[in-house]
Write an enzyme that holds these catalytic residues in place. Structure first.
Site, PDB file in Angstrom:
ATOM      1  CD  GLU A 494       3.362  -9.479  20.888  1.00 44.01           C
ATOM      2  OE1 GLU A 494       3.200 -10.704  21.056  1.00 44.01           O
ATOM      3  OE2 GLU A 494       3.100  -8.908  19.816  1.00 44.01           O
ATOM      4  CD  GLU A 525       2.239  -9.954  16.743  1.00 46.92           C
ATOM      5  OE1 GLU A 525       1.262  -9.277  16.352  1.00 46.92           O
ATOM      6  OE2 GLU A 525       2.203 -10.625  17.786  1.00 46.92           O
ATOM      7  CD  GLN A 547       4.926 -13.631  23.476  1.00 49.61           C
ATOM      8  OE1 GLN A 547       3.713 -13.768  23.338  1.00 49.61           O
ATOM      9  NE2 GLN A 547       5.450 -12.936  24.463  1.00 49.61           N
ATOM     10  CG  ASP A 550       3.139 -20.620  15.347  1.00 54.16           C
ATOM     11  OD1 ASP A 550       2.713 -21.639  14.810  1.00 54.16           O
ATOM     12  OD2 ASP A 550       4.076 -20.629  16.176  1.00 54.16           O
ATOM     13  CE1 TYR A 551      -0.343 -16.585  17.090  1.00 50.05           C
ATOM     14  CE2 TYR A 551       1.340 -16.597  18.783  1.00 50.05           C
ATOM     15  CZ  TYR A 551       0.134 -17.053  18.298  1.00 50.05           C
ATOM     16  OH  TYR A 551      -0.594 -17.968  19.004  1.00 50.05           O
ATOM     17  CB  ILE A 552       6.593 -14.256  11.843  1.00 51.92           C
ATOM     18  CG1 ILE A 552       7.699 -13.231  11.590  1.00 51.92           C
ATOM     19  CG2 ILE A 552       6.427 -15.149  10.629  1.00 51.92           C
ATOM     20  CD1 ILE A 552       9.095 -13.821  11.519  1.00 51.92           C
ATOM     21  CG  HIS A 592       1.556 -21.861  20.731  1.00 52.65           C
ATOM     22  ND1 HIS A 592       0.187 -21.808  20.669  1.00 52.65           N
ATOM     23  CD2 HIS A 592       1.946 -20.689  21.303  1.00 52.65           C
ATOM     24  CE1 HIS A 592      -0.243 -20.680  21.201  1.00 52.65           C
ATOM     25  NE2 HIS A 592       0.800 -19.979  21.586  1.00 52.65           N
TER      26      HIS A 592
END
Ligand SMILES: Cc1ncc(C[n+]2csc(CCOP(=O)(O)OP(=O)(O)O)c2C)c(N)n1
Ligand SMILES: [Mg+2]
Length: 803
Positions: A494, A525, A547, A550-552, A592
């Site tokens: 992203e 993701e 990105q 945390d979003y992994i 974040h």
């Protein structure tokens, strides 16, 4: 056993007949394997069975359209397809069911996966690539439903990259990007998010993917009315159909028992995907499950009498047989003769598989019994050991567990004795374990000479007038060097393309290297990960950007189930050296500044996890990884891009070693261990500690998986006799893992004069803002006070209490 992929156009009736007959024989073989396989489980020879009966005929059609260089990414029903491409024979089928640990006998996984999980070999003995363009390929299956989807996207995308990007050495991987990635999935599993995410992404990317849905109306006991809107997946995906204005999909729907139509549809589908790189969906409906879902239950419990009767009538095999009789391909008698002959062959193959499976254990049993009897003869506990020997000896078809139970238990009867036969017993157990354990544990990581710990470190070099620059520039210029050095490398994520990532670490790279090598992706993701896995499995060197750390979590299931297990589940016969780039640690707020390291460490064994403290270290990790053949996650420090670092001159060349810790400050009073962004705070705190007379040694872990392969941390504890692990994960997370390594694995407990301690973040997610961070994660004051308290306990006179 293999069928060829002639088209039906230019052949005589005799040729046509021979081809159909050959297909039918494969299908009958597969069906007989399913029937006999179920019996093997029910009689206790195998533990679990899940078979492809009821799905044979469409798989014949798929195999006919499948060419060398193509890849399959599918699920447990595809035994007929594997047989039809010549990648699975009867004996191998049963070896898989029994769990034979010899890869030569059980080529799918050497007994690691339950039957029905298929794979071909992409790698030679030494871990190097085979020529994948000269064989039919199947990526290794996994059990989580729809887990095969993200990787399918990458397998297909590789063809596009090989066709359209210049300068890549394609020899072993692609001929003009003509390869199709074929996916298979059950109707119910299309309910998973991963299915829809992949379908959308493949439509956007326009890659040669042919997605097959084997629709038998059920997912175990749950009917389509609970699974799919309108009970019809191709109906609801109609909006993806391409038209004159928009690219999209070509969608086919075909009945699973209609052999001639299936053959036709698959030939047409292959042309569209192969030539135009347009994704295709083939919805194969009206399929059945003659024996129910698996050996765990019976479908009579949940299917109506009418449905069961329909399944008998519309069984794809009997329909094909009927069609063959109607078209004079054979008579009923000829069919019966074929079927009888194949039944015999399958029984023979099954027997051969069982004999081969039992043979090594029988030999091991004989050895063990001899060692036990000798130990008994010289022992005062003779009767007890003899009993163990006799009980082992009478087992007709022993397994290894039984052999080890008997020999290990015998040891307990000779603890106080001294004899040569006791030593023999001890040695036998040790050498047996050393021989057998790798059959179950080898190849979690690469065992080739390209494995990470085999790649030497190389220090960054600096010109005398080297400038201090924003650290993101080191990252950018190093990526520039990487893309030049490795034409097969590419990065996507992203905002990774047009703007050069959210922190400008890829600024200008898309302009220089093009939209295929430096690309933006949708917000998805799991399939970003899948793109990476699939492309890495086909010889490219993808860098998948997530990105924020945390979003992994969106990709974690695929990392854990697919990427991390790949080398292991194929016993080293497939690899995906994917680099996952992400950024995390201390910034602002719940999503974040995450540092879910404990979770990652435990869920991704099989992938390296690297946590560099600055951008030079991070860039060095990328350089190391690209020389190796293993997957890794690199977590860059989110608050480090604008800090100043000196620009190295050997960009693309300097290498940070993997699994090696670094002592960043020497000291004699206490060892402070940390990593990532927190390390900077620890370094600052060490200066404050020095002001009150505490001389701390500071160690940067750098690499959480693998961790300290040279056992350097214990050497520090040996010197300081005190240990504090500081980490911004939750209590008991990564810090507990590090503590276990030092205290237990490296025997650090021997040298400790104080209780070894951890200082972690609070249990909750980090709150927003500077104060949120201060009250959520370990601060310099927290670290100072913790260390001071430990020193006070050791020497209250020198360090009077703070509070
Ligand atoms: C993520 C996940 N959830 C549940 C299961 C258990 N499970 C295995 S197969 C299956 C049903 C799949 O049905 P379908 O996709 O229609 O395939 P079929 O077996 O009917 O060919 C389920 C629920 C699983 N393997 N993975
Ligand atoms: Mg189903």
């Amino acid at each position: 056993m293999s069928n060829t992929s002639k088209t039906t156009k230019d052949i005589t009736f005799e040729d046509f007949k021979a081809e159909v007959l050959s297909d039918y024989k494969i299908a009958v073989t597969s069906r007989e394997c399913s029937l006999l396989g179920r019996r093997e489980v029910l009689t206790g020879k195998a533990k679990f069975g899940i078979f492809g009966d009821g799905k044979e005929v469409p798989q014949l059609a798929m195999a006919k359209a499948f060419k060398n260089g193509d890849f399959r990414s599918g699920y447990y029903r595809d035994q007929t397809f594997m047989m039809a491409i010549g990648a699975l024979n009867i004996q191998q089928f049963f070896a898989g069911l029994y769990g034979h640990t010899n890869i030569a006998e059980e080529p799918m996984s050497a007994g690691r996966q339950m039957g029905g999980h298929f794979a071909t070999h992409s790698l030679n003995e030494d871990g190097s690539w085979k020529n994948l363009t000269q064989q039919k390929n199947s990526s290794a299956d996994i059990s989580p439903t729809a887990g095969q989807m993200p990787r399918l996207l990458g397998l297909a995308q590789a063809s596009k990259i090989y066709r359209e990007v210049e300068g890549i050495d394609t020899e072993k991987f692609s001929v003009n990007g003509d390869e199709i990635a074929w996916g298979t999935i059950g109707n119910a599993s299309t309910s998973e998010g991963l299915f829809f995410e992949t379908i959308n992404a493949a439509g956007v990317l326009q890659v040669p993917m042919v997605m097959n849905v084997w629709d038998d109306e059920y997912g175990i006991s749950v009917h389509a009315k609970h699974q799919t809107t309108k009970e019809n997946i191709s109906e609801i995906l109609k909006g993806f159909q391409r038209d004159e204005e928009n690219s999209g999909y070509e969608i086919f729907r075909v009945k699973g028992w209609d052999y001639p139509n299936l053959v036709d549809v698959y030939q047409r589908a292959a042309v569209v995907a192969r030539k135009e790189h347009c994704p295709v969906l083939i919805h194969v409906n009206e399929l059945t499950q003659p024996q129910g879902h698996s050996t765990s239950g019976s479908h009579e419990r949940y299917k109506s009498k009418e449905r069961l009767a329909w399944e008998v009538e519309f069984d794809c095999m009997s329909k094909m047989r009927q069609w063959m009789i109607e078209n004079n391909i054979f008579t009923d008698e000829e069919a019966k003769a074929i079927e009888k002959d194949i039944q015999k062959q399958v029984r023979k193959g099954k027997q051969a598989a069982w004999t081969a499976f039992v043979k090594p254990q029988k030999e091991e049993q004989i050895e063990a019994v001899a060692v036990l009897k000798a130990a008994a003869a010289n022992s005062s506990n003779k009767a007890f050991i003899e009993k163990l020997a006799n009980e082992l000896e009478v087992i007709k078809e022993p397994i290894r567990k039984e052999i080890l139970i008997a020999t290990r238990k015998a040891l307990r009867y000779v603890t106080t004795e001294n004899s040569e036969s006791k030593t023999d017993l001890i040695n036998w157990i040790a050498s047996y374990k050393a021989k057998i354990q790798p059959k179950y544990s080898a190849n979690l990581y690469s065992e080739s000479n390209l494995r990470a710990d085999n790649i030497n470190a190389e220090a960054p070099k600096y010109k005398v007038d080297a400038e201090m620059v924003d650290a993101r520039l080191i990252m950018r210029d190093n990526f520039d060097a990487i893309f030049t050095k490795y034409p097969e490398s590419l990065i996507f994520g992203e905002d990774a393309g047009h703007i050069g990532d959210v922190n400008q670490g890829l600024e200008g790279m898309q302009e220089k290297y093009g939209e295929l090598r430096v690309s933006d992706t949708g917000i998805r993701e799991a399939t970003i990960l899948g793109q990476g896995i699939g492309m890495a499995m086909r010889g490219l060197r993808p860098i998948a950007e997530i990105q924020y750390l945390d979003y992994i979590l969106y990709a974690l299931q695929i990392m854990s189930d697919d990427l991390a297990t790949l080398q292991y589940r194929t016993n080293g016969k497939q690899k995906a050296p994917l680099i996952i780039r992400t950024r995390g640690h201390r910034l602002e707020g719940i999503w974040h500044s995450g540092s879910q390291m404990g979770g990652l460490i435990h869920l991704i064994r099989g992938i390296h996890l690297l946590v560099p403290r600055n951008m030079t270290k991070a860039a060095g990790f990328y350089n190391t990884l690209l020389e190796g053949d293993e997957p890794a996650v690199v977590v860059e420090c989110l608050n480090g891009y604008r800090l100043k670092e000196k620009m190295p001159s050997n960009l693309g060349e300097f290498k940070t070693p993997i699994g090696v810790v670094e002592t960043v400050k020497e000291g004699s009073d206490i060892t402070l261990v940390s990593y990532g962004s927190t390390l900077r705070i620890v370094e600052e705190t060490a200066k404050e500690l020095a002001q009150v007379g505490i001389d701390a040694e500071v160690i940067d872990i750098q690499s959480l998986l693998p961790l300290d392969i040279n056992h350097d941390m214990v050497k520090s504890v040996q010197k300081t006799n005190r240990l504090l692990v500081i980490d911004e994960d939750v209590p008991g997370g990564a810090s507990a893992y590090i503590l276990q390594e030092i205290v237990e694995k490296q025997d650090g407990y021997r040298y400790l004069d104080s209780k070894p301690q951890t200082l972690a973040a609070k249990e909750h997610r980090p709150a927003y803002g500077t104060d949120g961070d201060y009250f959520s994660k370990p601060s310099a004051e927290d670290i100072f006070e913790k260390v001071y308290e430990m020193m006070h306990e050791a020497n209250p006179a020198k360090f009077p209490t703070l509070f």
